[in-house]
Write an enzyme that holds these catalytic residues in place. Structure first.
Site, PDB file in Angstrom:
ATOM      1  N   SER A  36      23.433 113.273  76.848  1.00  0.00           N
ATOM      2  CA  SER A  36      23.190 113.744  76.011  1.00  0.00           C
ATOM      3  C   SER A  36      22.102 114.297  75.127  1.00  0.00           C
ATOM      4  CB  SER A  36      24.157 113.963  74.521  1.00  0.00           C
ATOM      5  OG  SER A  36      25.001 112.423  74.948  1.00  0.00           O
ATOM      6  N   SER A  46      26.688 109.838  70.336  1.00  0.00           N
ATOM      7  CA  SER A  46      26.184 110.015  71.777  1.00  0.00           C
ATOM      8  C   SER A  46      25.453 108.096  71.963  1.00  0.00           C
ATOM      9  CB  SER A  46      25.069 110.678  71.733  1.00  0.00           C
ATOM     10  OG  SER A  46      26.213 112.092  71.869  1.00  0.00           O
ATOM     11  N   ASP A  47      25.065 107.964  72.806  1.00  0.00           N
ATOM     12  CA  ASP A  47      24.057 106.454  73.062  1.00  0.00           C
ATOM     13  C   ASP A  47      22.578 107.157  73.613  1.00  0.00           C
ATOM     14  OD1 ASP A  47      25.995 104.827  73.174  1.00  0.00           O
ATOM     15  OD2 ASP A  47      26.546 104.626  75.056  1.00  0.00           O
ATOM     16  N   ASP A  49      21.078 107.471  76.602  1.00  0.00           N
ATOM     17  CA  ASP A  49      20.730 106.611  78.519  1.00  0.00           C
ATOM     18  C   ASP A  49      20.048 106.541  78.706  1.00  0.00           C
ATOM     19  OD1 ASP A  49      24.463 106.645  77.918  1.00  0.00           O
ATOM     20  OD2 ASP A  49      23.583 109.025  77.428  1.00  0.00           O
ATOM     21  N   GLU A  93      21.966 102.969  76.475  1.00  0.00           N
ATOM     22  CA  GLU A  93      22.346 101.779  77.404  1.00  0.00           C
ATOM     23  C   GLU A  93      21.866 102.954  78.934  1.00  0.00           C
ATOM     24  OE1 GLU A  93      26.159 103.641  81.210  1.00  0.00           O
ATOM     25  OE2 GLU A  93      26.235 104.355  78.941  1.00  0.00           O
ATOM     26  N   ASP A 136      29.335 105.097  89.056  1.00  0.00           N
ATOM     27  CA  ASP A 136      28.894 105.877  88.326  1.00  0.00           C
ATOM     28  C   ASP A 136      27.810 106.001  88.480  1.00  0.00           C
ATOM     29  OD1 ASP A 136      29.997 106.744  85.823  1.00  0.00           O
ATOM     30  OD2 ASP A 136      29.016 105.244  84.978  1.00  0.00           O
ATOM     31  N   ALA A 181      41.743 100.306  82.562  1.00  0.00           N
ATOM     32  CA  ALA A 181      41.763  98.849  81.082  1.00  0.00           C
ATOM     33  C   ALA A 181      40.726  99.050  79.797  1.00  0.00           C
ATOM     34  CB  ALA A 181      40.871  98.038  82.252  1.00  0.00           C
ATOM     35  N   LYS A 209      30.392 115.171  76.340  1.00  0.00           N
ATOM     36  CA  LYS A 209      31.988 114.822  76.559  1.00  0.00           C
ATOM     37  C   LYS A 209      32.455 115.971  75.305  1.00  0.00           C
ATOM     38  CE  LYS A 209      30.742 109.802  76.564  1.00  0.00           C
ATOM     39  NZ  LYS A 209      31.111 108.098  75.420  1.00  0.00           N
ATOM     40  N   TYR A 235      33.558 111.914  67.553  1.00  0.00           N
ATOM     41  CA  TYR A 235      32.931 111.969  68.186  1.00  0.00           C
ATOM     42  C   TYR A 235      31.914 112.919  67.671  1.00  0.00           C
ATOM     43  CZ  TYR A 235      29.896 112.462  72.192  1.00  0.00           C
ATOM     44  OH  TYR A 235      27.951 112.606  73.093  1.00  0.00           O
TER      45      TYR A 235
END
Length: 269
Positions: A36, A46-47, A49, A93, A136, A181, A209, A235
């Site tokens: 982001s 938001s993380d 990143d 992250e 990813d 999952a 997102k 979010y």
């Protein structure tokens, strides 16, 4: 976001970059922002990143040192004496790759290390992430190249190869089972991630997102819109994260989006 908020996030990013250099030293080739922060700006949830590229393999001790540092820098558990700590910090992250594992590019790529808040409980129990294949990374590397936002080192295009379009599409589709999952435990993020995968497989684009949710909402049947609309609103900080009334609809929504994804899944080579 206020000037103080922006400064706090910038300082937190600098702390992450400093940690990478302190732990991995001269082995660091470059450190790059993605997500982001380079796709229209950080949202309330938001993380931060960060992708780091290194020259050689890490040891378990070095990976543990990264985990220990990030446990004090990342998210609401950040220590009060760190920048933005005591609840003012964002989740971090951090992904580390070895340069020779991603250049020349091959699929699936190998991830050397990854820290994310969704794994905090495991890290606090003493678990240390090990290297392994991670489709990813195709998305992360593409985002880092498009964002062109070096935090340390040369521009990303001098360090990373572009990801072929077919591999990018394979990567987002291959990540669906792992996401499903976590649907019950990380509902908002999974729903938004599924919307992004649907968008990327359809358009080839990687969007924030909330933008992916906007795109998907115009394509969903009416009965499946409330679930994603709530995830988007949470979010963006517009609603409180409560799923009680929508929980019975979550799996039906996810199943519909997965059907759309499967229709677009690349054929095996």
């Amino acid at each position: 976001m206020s000037r103080t908020g922006r400064t706090r996030r910038a300082d937190q990013t600098e702390e992450v970059v400093r940690l990478v250099h302190d732990v991995l030293g001269a082995d660091v080739v470059g450190v790059y922002a993605h997500g982001s922060a380079v796709q229209g700006g950080l949202r309330p949830h938001s993380d931060i990143d960060v992708l780091a590229v290194v020259r050689s393999r890490t040891t378990a001790a070095l990976r543990r040192a990264l985990v220990d540092g990030l446990l004090t820098l990342s998210g609401s558990c950040a220590a009060a004496d760190t920048v933005g700590g005591a609840g003012g910090a964002r989740p971090v992250e951090l992904t580390v790759v070895v340069a020779s594992d991603v250049r020349p590019w091959r699929y699936p790529p190998l991830c050397e290390f990854q820290y994310g808040e969704w794994l905090r409980e495991a890290y606090e129990r003493g678990e240390t992430p090990a290297p392994g294949p991670d489709p990813d990374l195709a998305v992360l590397i593409t985002a880092a190249l498009r964002g062109d936002a070096p935090l340390a080192g040369p521009p990303p295009a001098e360090v990373l190869d572009p990801v072929p379009h077919d591999d990018l599409r394979r990567a987002v589709a291959d990540g669906v089972p792992e996401l499903l999952a976590e649907l019950a435990s990380d509902t908002r993020n999974v729903l938004l991630a599924l919307a992004r995968i649907w968008l990327t497989l359809t358009t080839g684009e990687i969007r924030p997102k909330d933008a992916a949710a906007d795109w998907a909402l115009t394509r969903l049947p009416a009965e499946h819109r409330p679930v994603l609309a709530h995830a988007r609103a949470v979010y963006l900080g517009a609603e409180t994260e409560r799923w009680d009334g929508l929980l019975p609809r979550v799996r039906a929504h996810a199943a519909h989006v997965v059907t759309e994804i499967e229709r677009r899944r690349p054929r095996p080579r």
